[in-house]
Design a protein around this motif. Structure first.
Motif, PDB file in Angstrom:
ATOM      1  N   SER A 139      -0.173  23.927 -24.640  1.00  0.00           N
ATOM      2  CA  SER A 139      -1.467  23.134 -24.218  1.00  0.00           C
ATOM      3  C   SER A 139      -1.893  22.171 -25.150  1.00  0.00           C
ATOM      4  CB  SER A 139      -2.390  24.266 -23.753  1.00  0.00           C
ATOM      5  OG  SER A 139      -2.961  25.026 -24.847  1.00  0.00           O
ATOM      6  N   THR A 186      -5.580  29.581 -23.635  1.00  0.00           N
ATOM      7  CA  THR A 186      -4.474  28.709 -23.382  1.00  0.00           C
ATOM      8  C   THR A 186      -3.290  28.951 -24.078  1.00  0.00           C
ATOM      9  OG1 THR A 186      -5.565  27.504 -25.268  1.00  0.00           O
ATOM     10  CG2 THR A 186      -6.262  26.882 -23.186  1.00  0.00           C
ATOM     11  N   SER A 234      -1.706  25.113 -19.991  1.00  0.00           N
ATOM     12  CA  SER A 234      -1.146  26.041 -20.974  1.00  0.00           C
ATOM     13  C   SER A 234       0.301  26.699 -20.903  1.00  0.00           C
ATOM     14  CB  SER A 234      -2.144  27.043 -21.038  1.00  0.00           C
ATOM     15  OG  SER A 234      -2.229  27.826 -19.913  1.00  0.00           O
TER      16      SER A 234
END
Length: 832
Positions: A724, A720, A666
């Protein structure tokens, strides 16, 4: 025994049966006993014959009931003698075979006082298990049930299962006090199964008449009364067969039988039965239908087909809820004698019992255990992580454990119908991730009552622990550095690898040469000067890529090869177009690692997370040397080592679990997952073997998943980033390789070779005919060069004239001329 007995019937008491078995063995007198103690066997006591079912079968029936209702732990209360101890030992074995166990067992003497029994029941009420097995005699058993009723231990949540002593008591007594029967409502018991028959009804009628005659109308027959009756008949039938076979009654003295000094047993008066073994054989061979059912013994002197009724006490009577038979080893509502008529079906799916009214007058199956109110505080081990603290770690400011796993655990506990007292204990220094194998080992060693956190469920760990339902999916993936494809002026070359370009170009030239060979003698388009023929061949080869060739093929072989080649060109052209479109329109990632095979085939270092099971897994499962594995302790070390690479002291790739990887990606857009997961596991909470809390927490975790709470906790902790979504999965390189078209190339190559072989066969045949014609037409004495090879190539290079039919008309009729050669015979002979 002083009166020269030839058989003994009884006793029913296991303790006395042990003593008398020694006497029966010494005097060689068959002992027909109803003692159920499983330690009494014909192996130790050859003259012992059991005429009632053994405890092995009774306890197998009790264990089947426990397993049917999915209770894993029971408490056993027993009278402390051979009957009680050995019966509970048989129960323990039967439960273990079904992965259940006795969590607590307590014995008491037969002359125990009321206060002692009360203390015993109070101790039992403080145990986790609420399934209580009662193995006693009638008098102490009824006293225990009465005291348990006074302690409110016959209410909701409790399960009482009494062995056959209770059913024997209820059968033998026509009138049971209302206070006694009210104190055992919902209790289950077992009774040896006696089939209904006319013989049984007649015996019961005669017994009723006799009991009234002697003023014992309240004394009825129990199952053991039927077994005694059949035991007498078994001896009688065996004696008939004994005498018919020439047996006789005779005795002899045994000098070893004598009283000690001052003794008064008169042992010397007892005699050994000479033909006791023969009578024993006749007894074991009896086979008849008695009031208790089929009377027949197996090789161990046990009755065949033992079976039990499963009985529930309700109201003022009893209700049979099912049967257990050794024939199938299963519970069923079908009569055992009906099952004997069919092949045994041992599928657990066929088990069934009728509904039960449990203690507390409820039809809902009791849980079978509770968390005791006076239980000790649970010590729960929690990993104190240094990296990826979003999952679980110790908050130094508050001193509390926090993270995704902690929230899942506390929310699951909230759904339990009872309170759980617990205390978290951090495992690890916090300066690096702890070793998770050591954490779960502390649960095995009972240093922790449980372990929660990001604990992966592996096969080795499940051999010693029980895990809850996984609350998050996991699996090992490979992290590798990536770079974007550079779309430049040479992007049109990227769809094919260098080998693919070379192989494709080679096949274009090979097919062009093959077509030239097949067409050269008959097709003017493929003739001319050597320079002109070379240009034509190359032009024809590559023009087929666009289906723009203008040269016609005249030979059948040439057309066949061309059709196959055009099909190959069509497939290659379509694949190239699709790959180029993908490269120019979709963002691509490129890395040298495409999966686990690339890691195994290289010698570069591989990173893993400190404390993870990955190290042992890679060593044991994939035989990777430990020297290649490098422990990394934080996401920053991940990024740095991947950036450096193996040649600068970094790593080639990192193997880690999916949840950590998603959190790492992420914030790291220059790294991606190579390939797909190569394991499929999950995270769960670890508990000791057969812990009831594990089952209830698994149910609670499923409830969290269904109501969406699990996803909410996930979104709270595991956020996230923007990149990501792009880097979660690695997109393999789309470059096409020759291996993808190997089948097409093989077909095309085979067609070319076959066509050339056929063509040269035909040309060789024509050449031989031409040479033969030349020899016939040559003038006598003419000299011709014999350089055959050069003449053959000259023949092949010549153009083949078209075939014509000629005829000469003579006097109005036609006459065919002599066939001419396919070549010009007036052509001067080639010089050698």
């Amino acid at each position: 025994m002083e009166t020269d007995a030839i058989a003994i019937i009884g006793p029913q008491c296991s303790t006395l049966a042990h003593i008398i078995s020694y006497v029966a063995n010494e005097l060689q007198v068959p002992l027909m006993s109803l003692a159920s103690d499983a330690t009494l066997s014909s192996i130790q006591f050859p003259f012992f014959v059991r005429t009632a079912p053994s405890d092995l079968y009774e306890m197998a029936a009790v264990a089947a009931v426990v397993d049917y209702y999915q209770w894993k732990m029971v408490t056993a209360i027993y009278i402390d003698d051979d009957y009680g101890r050995n019966g509970i030992a048989a129960l323990d074995d039967a439960l273990t075979a079904r992965r259940c166990k006795i969590s607590y067992k307590v014995g008491f003497p037969s002359n125990a006082k009321r206060s002692e029994l009360l203390n015993l029941l109070v101790t039992v009420s403080n145990m986790e298990s609420r399934v209580i097995i009662l193995r006693t005699g009638a008098e102490p058993g009824l006293k225990l049930l009465s005291l348990a009723n006074g302690l409110n231990m016959m209410g909701n949540g409790y399960v009482w299962i009494a062995t056959d002593w209770l059913s024997a008591y209820l059968d033998a007594n026509s009138s049971v006090p209302a206070e006694t029967i009210n104190g055992m409502q919902g209790v289950l018991t077992v009774s040896p199964h006696i089939p209904k028959s006319k013989m049984k009804s007649n015996l019961m009628s005669k017994w009723s008449s006799l009991s009234k005659k002697y003023n014992h109308s309240d004394l009825r027959l129990s199952a053991y009364g039927f077994y005694v009756y059949d035991s007498v008949w078994a001896v009688a039938r065996a004696l008939d067969a004994f005498f018919d076979d020439g047996g006789r009654i005779s005795f002899k003295n045994d000098s070893r039988l004598r009283d000690e000094t001052g003794g008064s047993l008169h042992l010397e008066a007892m005699s050994v039965f000479d033909m006791g073994k023969k009578l024993l054989d006749k007894i074991r061979q009896v086979n008849f239908t008695g009031v208790s059912g089929q009377v027949q013994f197996n090789a161990l002197g046990e009755l065949i087909h033992p079976a039990y009724d499963i009985i529930s006490i309700i109201g003022n009577g009893v209700r049979t809820i099912g049967f257990w038979s050794n024939y199938t080893r299963l519970l069923s509502t079908v009569l055992p004698e009906d099952l004997y008529l069919k092949p045994p079906n041992t599928s657990l799916a066929n088990q069934h019992l009728y509904d039960v009214i449990w203690p507390g007058e409820t039809a809902q199956k009791p849980r079978g255990w509770v968390f005791p109110s006076n239980a000790k505080e649970l010590i729960i081990g929690v990993p104190n992580r240094f990296s990826f603290k979003e999952f679980v770690t110790l908050d130094n400011a508050t001193g509390k454990m926090m993270g995704y796993c902690i929230d899942v655990f506390t929310q699951a506990l909230f759904l339990l119908p009872y309170p759980v007292t617990y205390r978290f204990e951090a495992f690890g220094s916090g300066t690096e991730n702890p070793n998770y194998d050591q954490l779960v080992q502390k649960v095995v060693d009972n240093e922790f009552d449980a372990a929660i956190g990001d604990i992966v469920i592996t096969m080795n760990r499940t051999q010693t622990l029980d895990f809850t339902q996984p609350f998050i999916e996991s699996g090992l993936v490979i992290l590798a550095p990536v770079k974007k494809h550079i779309t430049n002026s040479w992007a049109f070359l990227q769809p094919f690898t260098l080998r693919m370009w070379c192989v494709t170009g080679l096949f274009f030239l090979v097919v062009g040469v093959v077509i030239w060979v097949l067409e050269h003698r008959i097709n003017d388009d493929f003739r001319g000067s050597p320079r002109q023929q070379l240009i034509t061949t190359v032009w024809f080869s590559f023009s087929t890529l666009f289906f723009a060739h203008r040269e016609n093929t005249m030979s059948t072989l040439g057309r066949g090869v061309l059709i196959i080649w055009l099909f190959v060109v069509l497939i290659i052209q379509s694949s190239y177009t699709a790959s180029l479109t993908s490269i120019l329109t979709v963002q691509q990632l490129d890395t040298s690692i495409r999966g686990l095979d690339d890691l195994q085939n290289s010698n570069y270092p591989i990173g893993f997370q400190v404390g993870s099971f990955v190290e042992e897994y890679m060593v044991k499962e994939f035989n990777m040397p430990r020297s290649r594995l490098k422990a990394l302790g934080s996401p920053e070390e991940y990024a740095e080592n991947l950036k450096l690479g193996p040649k600068k002291g970094g790593v080639m790739a990192i193997v880690d679990e999916r949840p950590y990887v998603e959190l790492f990606l992420s914030t790291n857009c220059k790294i991606a997952v190579a390939g797909s997961d190569f394991t499929s596991t999950g995270w769960g909470f670890a508990f000791p073997r057969d812990s009831p809390l594990q089952v209830d927490l698994s149910t609670a975790i499923l409830a969290l998943s269904e109501n969406g709470e699990l996803q909410r906790i996930h979104d709270k902790w595991l956020k996230t980033g923007a990149c990501s979504a792009d880097n979660t999965e690695f997109v393999d390189s789309n470059q096409l390789r020759p291996e993808s078209f190997m089948g097409l190339f093989l077909i095309c190559g085979a067609a070319c070779v076959l066509a050339l072989l056929i063509y040269f066969g035909i040309v060789l045949r024509q050449y031989l005919r031409h040479e033969q014609a030349e020899s016939v037409s040559a003038e006598p004495g003419s000299s011709k060069s014999k350089c055959s090879l050069k003449r053959f190539f000259s023949f092949v290079d010549d153009r083949e004239p078209p075939k014509q039919k000629r005829a000469l008309r003579i006097s109005g009729s036609s006459m065919p001329t002599t066939p001419t050669s396919n070549v010009d015979i007036e052509r001067p002979e080639a010089e050698c």
